[in-house]
Design a protein around this motif. Structure first.
Motif, PDB file in Angstrom:
ATOM      1  N   GLU A 264       0.819  -1.212   0.000  1.00 55.18           N
ATOM      2  CA  GLU A 264       0.000   0.000   0.000  1.00 55.18           C
ATOM      3  C   GLU A 264       0.853   1.263   0.000  1.00 55.18           C
ATOM      4  O   GLU A 264       0.334   2.370   0.147  1.00 55.18           O
ATOM      5  CB  GLU A 264      -0.918   0.005   1.233  1.00 55.18           C
ATOM      6  CG  GLU A 264      -1.853  -1.188   1.319  1.00 55.18           C
ATOM      7  CD  GLU A 264      -2.776  -1.290   0.111  1.00 55.18           C
ATOM      8  OE1 GLU A 264      -3.252  -0.237  -0.354  1.00 55.18           O
ATOM      9  OE2 GLU A 264      -2.999  -2.420  -0.374  1.00 55.18           O
ATOM     10  N   HIS A 265       2.159   1.086  -0.147  1.00 56.58           N
ATOM     11  CA  HIS A 265       3.070   2.240  -0.112  1.00 56.58           C
ATOM     12  C   HIS A 265       4.053   2.179  -1.282  1.00 56.58           C
ATOM     13  O   HIS A 265       5.194   2.616  -1.158  1.00 56.58           O
ATOM     14  CB  HIS A 265       3.837   2.247   1.212  1.00 56.58           C
ATOM     15  CG  HIS A 265       2.956   2.231   2.423  1.00 56.58           C
ATOM     16  ND1 HIS A 265       2.374   3.370   2.930  1.00 56.58           N
ATOM     17  CD2 HIS A 265       2.537   1.200   3.205  1.00 56.58           C
ATOM     18  CE1 HIS A 265       1.640   3.046   3.994  1.00 56.58           C
ATOM     19  NE2 HIS A 265       1.721   1.740   4.177  1.00 56.58           N
ATOM     20  N   ASP A 272       2.616  11.507   0.068  1.00 55.29           N
ATOM     21  CA  ASP A 272       2.809  11.538   1.517  1.00 55.29           C
ATOM     22  C   ASP A 272       2.690  10.165   2.173  1.00 55.29           C
ATOM     23  O   ASP A 272       2.769  10.058   3.394  1.00 55.29           O
ATOM     24  CB  ASP A 272       1.833  12.517   2.165  1.00 55.29           C
ATOM     25  CG  ASP A 272       0.377  12.154   1.906  1.00 55.29           C
ATOM     26  OD1 ASP A 272       0.118  11.286   1.045  1.00 55.29           O
ATOM     27  OD2 ASP A 272      -0.495  12.750   2.548  1.00 55.29           O
ATOM     28  N   THR A 273       2.488   9.120   1.382  1.00 62.22           N
ATOM     29  CA  THR A 273       2.392   7.774   1.961  1.00 62.22           C
ATOM     30  C   THR A 273       3.353   6.767   1.337  1.00 62.22           C
ATOM     31  O   THR A 273       3.600   5.721   1.924  1.00 62.22           O
ATOM     32  CB  THR A 273       0.965   7.210   1.808  1.00 62.22           C
ATOM     33  OG1 THR A 273       0.639   7.095   0.418  1.00 62.22           O
ATOM     34  CG2 THR A 273      -0.051   8.093   2.509  1.00 62.22           C
ATOM     35  N   ILE A 280      10.662  10.313 -11.238  1.00 62.72           N
ATOM     36  CA  ILE A 280      11.052  11.671 -10.876  1.00 62.72           C
ATOM     37  C   ILE A 280      10.705  11.858  -9.401  1.00 62.72           C
ATOM     38  O   ILE A 280       9.546  12.119  -9.048  1.00 62.72           O
ATOM     39  CB  ILE A 280      10.322  12.718 -11.739  1.00 62.72           C
ATOM     40  CG1 ILE A 280      10.620  12.481 -13.230  1.00 62.72           C
ATOM     41  CG2 ILE A 280      10.739  14.133 -11.338  1.00 62.72           C
ATOM     42  CD1 ILE A 280       9.879  13.411 -14.164  1.00 62.72           C
ATOM     43  N   PRO A 281      11.673  11.686  -8.502  1.00 61.88           N
ATOM     44  CA  PRO A 281      11.389  11.721  -7.064  1.00 61.88           C
ATOM     45  C   PRO A 281      10.850  13.076  -6.607  1.00 61.88           C
ATOM     46  O   PRO A 281      11.248  14.127  -7.117  1.00 61.88           O
ATOM     47  CB  PRO A 281      12.759  11.443  -6.434  1.00 61.88           C
ATOM     48  CG  PRO A 281      13.549  10.767  -7.502  1.00 61.88           C
ATOM     49  CD  PRO A 281      13.081  11.386  -8.779  1.00 61.88           C
ATOM     50  N   SER A 282       9.952  13.018  -5.652  1.00 60.58           N
ATOM     51  CA  SER A 282       9.445  14.244  -5.028  1.00 60.58           C
ATOM     52  C   SER A 282      10.042  14.426  -3.638  1.00 60.58           C
ATOM     53  O   SER A 282       9.866  15.463  -3.016  1.00 60.58           O
ATOM     54  CB  SER A 282       7.913  14.192  -4.928  1.00 60.58           C
ATOM     55  OG  SER A 282       7.499  13.057  -4.200  1.00 60.58           O
ATOM     56  N   SER A 283      10.751  13.400  -3.155  1.00 57.10           N
ATOM     57  CA  SER A 283      11.464  13.468  -1.884  1.00 57.10           C
ATOM     58  C   SER A 283      12.918  13.094  -2.144  1.00 57.10           C
ATOM     59  O   SER A 283      13.219  12.405  -3.125  1.00 57.10           O
ATOM     60  CB  SER A 283      10.853  12.492  -0.870  1.00 57.10           C
ATOM     61  OG  SER A 283       9.524  12.845  -0.582  1.00 57.10           O
ATOM     62  N   PRO A 284      13.834  13.515  -1.277  1.00 54.70           N
ATOM     63  CA  PRO A 284      15.246  13.193  -1.483  1.00 54.70           C
ATOM     64  C   PRO A 284      15.484  11.683  -1.436  1.00 54.70           C
ATOM     65  O   PRO A 284      15.452  11.062  -0.378  1.00 54.70           O
ATOM     66  CB  PRO A 284      15.949  13.901  -0.315  1.00 54.70           C
ATOM     67  CG  PRO A 284      15.007  14.943   0.142  1.00 54.70           C
ATOM     68  CD  PRO A 284      13.644  14.378  -0.092  1.00 54.70           C
ATOM     69  N   ALA A 285      15.701  11.097  -2.588  1.00 53.64           N
ATOM     70  CA  ALA A 285      15.969   9.669  -2.727  1.00 53.64           C
ATOM     71  C   ALA A 285      16.278   9.396  -4.186  1.00 53.64           C
ATOM     72  O   ALA A 285      15.931  10.199  -5.067  1.00 53.64           O
ATOM     73  CB  ALA A 285      14.774   8.832  -2.272  1.00 53.64           C
ATOM     74  N   ARG A 293      10.981   7.757   4.486  1.00 58.37           N
ATOM     75  CA  ARG A 293       9.820   7.099   5.094  1.00 58.37           C
ATOM     76  C   ARG A 293       9.923   5.583   4.935  1.00 58.37           C
ATOM     77  O   ARG A 293       9.613   4.819   5.848  1.00 58.37           O
ATOM     78  CB  ARG A 293       8.535   7.613   4.451  1.00 58.37           C
ATOM     79  CG  ARG A 293       7.248   7.066   5.102  1.00 58.37           C
ATOM     80  CD  ARG A 293       6.000   7.524   4.350  1.00 58.37           C
ATOM     81  NE  ARG A 293       5.878   8.978   4.332  1.00 58.37           N
ATOM     82  CZ  ARG A 293       6.070   9.741   3.260  1.00 58.37           C
ATOM     83  NH1 ARG A 293       6.395   9.180   2.093  1.00 58.37           N
ATOM     84  NH2 ARG A 293       5.942  11.047   3.322  1.00 58.37           N
ATOM     85  N   GLY A 294      10.351   5.158   3.763  1.00 57.38           N
ATOM     86  CA  GLY A 294      10.503   3.731   3.511  1.00 57.38           C
ATOM     87  C   GLY A 294      11.580   3.108   4.379  1.00 57.38           C
ATOM     88  O   GLY A 294      11.413   1.995   4.893  1.00 57.38           O
ATOM     89  N   GLN A 295      12.685   3.819   4.566  1.00 54.40           N
ATOM     90  CA  GLN A 295      13.758   3.298   5.420  1.00 54.40           C
ATOM     91  C   GLN A 295      13.290   3.178   6.869  1.00 54.40           C
ATOM     92  O   GLN A 295      13.603   2.205   7.564  1.00 54.40           O
ATOM     93  CB  GLN A 295      14.987   4.210   5.325  1.00 54.40           C
ATOM     94  CG  GLN A 295      15.675   4.219   3.969  1.00 54.40           C
ATOM     95  CD  GLN A 295      16.482   2.964   3.682  1.00 54.40           C
ATOM     96  OE1 GLN A 295      16.653   2.103   4.547  1.00 54.40           O
ATOM     97  NE2 GLN A 295      16.980   2.845   2.465  1.00 54.40           N
ATOM     98  N   ARG A 296      12.514   4.161   7.329  1.00 52.06           N
ATOM     99  CA  ARG A 296      11.980   4.084   8.702  1.00 52.06           C
ATOM    100  C   ARG A 296      11.033   2.896   8.842  1.00 52.06           C
ATOM    101  O   ARG A 296      11.061   2.176   9.852  1.00 52.06           O
ATOM    102  CB  ARG A 296      11.248   5.383   9.066  1.00 52.06           C
ATOM    103  CG  ARG A 296      12.165   6.588   9.250  1.00 52.06           C
ATOM    104  CD  ARG A 296      11.425   7.726   9.940  1.00 52.06           C
ATOM    105  NE  ARG A 296      10.272   8.200   9.183  1.00 52.06           N
ATOM    106  CZ  ARG A 296      10.313   9.168   8.274  1.00 52.06           C
ATOM    107  NH1 ARG A 296      11.473   9.758   7.990  1.00 52.06           N
ATOM    108  NH2 ARG A 296       9.219   9.562   7.647  1.00 52.06           N
TER     109      ARG A 296
END
Length: 310
Positions: A264-265, A272-273, A280-285, A293-296
């Motif tokens: 689901e992610h 935001d989920t 094209i990343p929207s967050s630093p990755a 978020r995925g690493q956490r």
């Protein structure tokens, strides 16, 4: 009365000694159970472990693209490891060959990842296999062919809806599946070598989180793939995780399932989920890699798996 006091004093002393013994036994047991997980801890793996482009990039060589917020670093923090009790050997682009031989990167040379192991090591996490089966290059090829497929289908019907799969499957033989078979043997040898170098370590094999969601047709904006290739890539990742799980079980290691919870992610989820960034990343990755978020999330899955198996 004097005799009674002597008897009572003896009984009291016996109770105190017994109580202290029980408490000490419990403390030793609890400490042993926690201590086995508290290190030394060595993290081994590829870019899904190292966390390219997630701030802040740290470690040497710089070409390994390690983040100080990847799951090994977060796990070490959660376990409250003391300085010197944690080594992150993960490196972007790594294959199983780089576990036993140094890896050259665009910016420095990473020592053989297994060189960090010793008889003192108590915890090892392994996240590897994707580059061995060529999943990254396959994804790049499928995206290129998917973009061309969409341009062609605007003007005419195309009988093949999985041009990338057609590239890898010839006369009923899937070259990627052949690599999967080879990976089984390599992983088996690799886990034996880890056991030899770190015989007292708890070994956790970390699977890959879901890039694409189950069912449906994927998401065109995030990953421009031909319809049939979406299913092909999803099946390939599922097969890779199955190989990792099977080899972990055979070696007596613990498999960490990150795929189930991440469905689901995926890359197709809302900004935001999602745990995996799109092309094209929207967050630093890095593109099509876990974000912070995925690493956490993977860290928490590993911790829950550890608690369940101790």
């Amino acid at each position: 009365m004097t005799h009674l006091r002597v008897v009572l004093t003896g009984i009291l002393l016996s109770v105190i000694v017994l109580t202290v013994a029980v408490v000490e036994t419990r403390q030793v047991s609890d400490t042993a159970g926690a201590g086995d997980l508290k290190g030394p801890y060595v993290a081994l793996g590829d870019s899904y472990t190292s966390g390219p482009r997630i701030p802040a990039q740290s470690g040497k060589p710089a070409g390994c693209d390690r983040s100080d917020h990847n799951y090994p670093a977060l796990l070490a923090a959660q376990l409250k490891l003391e300085p010197g009790m944690f080594r992150d050997m993960s490196c972007s682009g790594a294959t199983t060959a780089d576990f036993t031989s140094p890896q050259s990167t665009d910016d420095g040379r990473n020592p053989a990842q297994l060189s960090a192991l010793s008889r003192r090591t108590r915890l090892v996490t392994v996240g590897i296999g994707g580059n061995d089966v060529g999943f990254s290059s396959m994804l790049t090829r499928c995206l290129t062919m998917g973009a061309a497929y969409r341009l062609i289908t605007r003007n005419k019907d195309v009988p093949v809806d999985a041009p990338c799969r057609e590239r890898y499957v010839k006369d009923g033989t899937d070259s990627t599946q052949q690599r999967m078979t080879a990976l089984r043997t390599v992983l088996s040898d690799l886990m034996r070598e880890i056991r030899r170098r770190a015989p007292r370590a708890h070994l956790y094999i970390v699977g890959y989180p879901a890039i694409l969601p189950p069912g449906g047709t994927g998401c065109r904006r995030a990953l421009p793939l031909a319809p049939g290739d979406i299913a092909y890539l999803r099946e390939t990742e599922d097969q890779l995780n199955k190989v990792l799980r099977q080899q972990a079980q055979t070696a007596g290691a613990t498999y960490v399932d990150t795929e189930t919870e991440s469905r689901e992610h995926s890359v197709c989820s809302a900004q935001d989920t999602r745990w995996i960034e799109p092309l094209i990343p929207s967050s630093p990755a890095a593109p099509v890699h876990p974000n912070a978020r995925g690493q956490r999330a993977v860290t928490q899955i590993i911790l829950r798996t550890m608690r369940a198996t101790q």
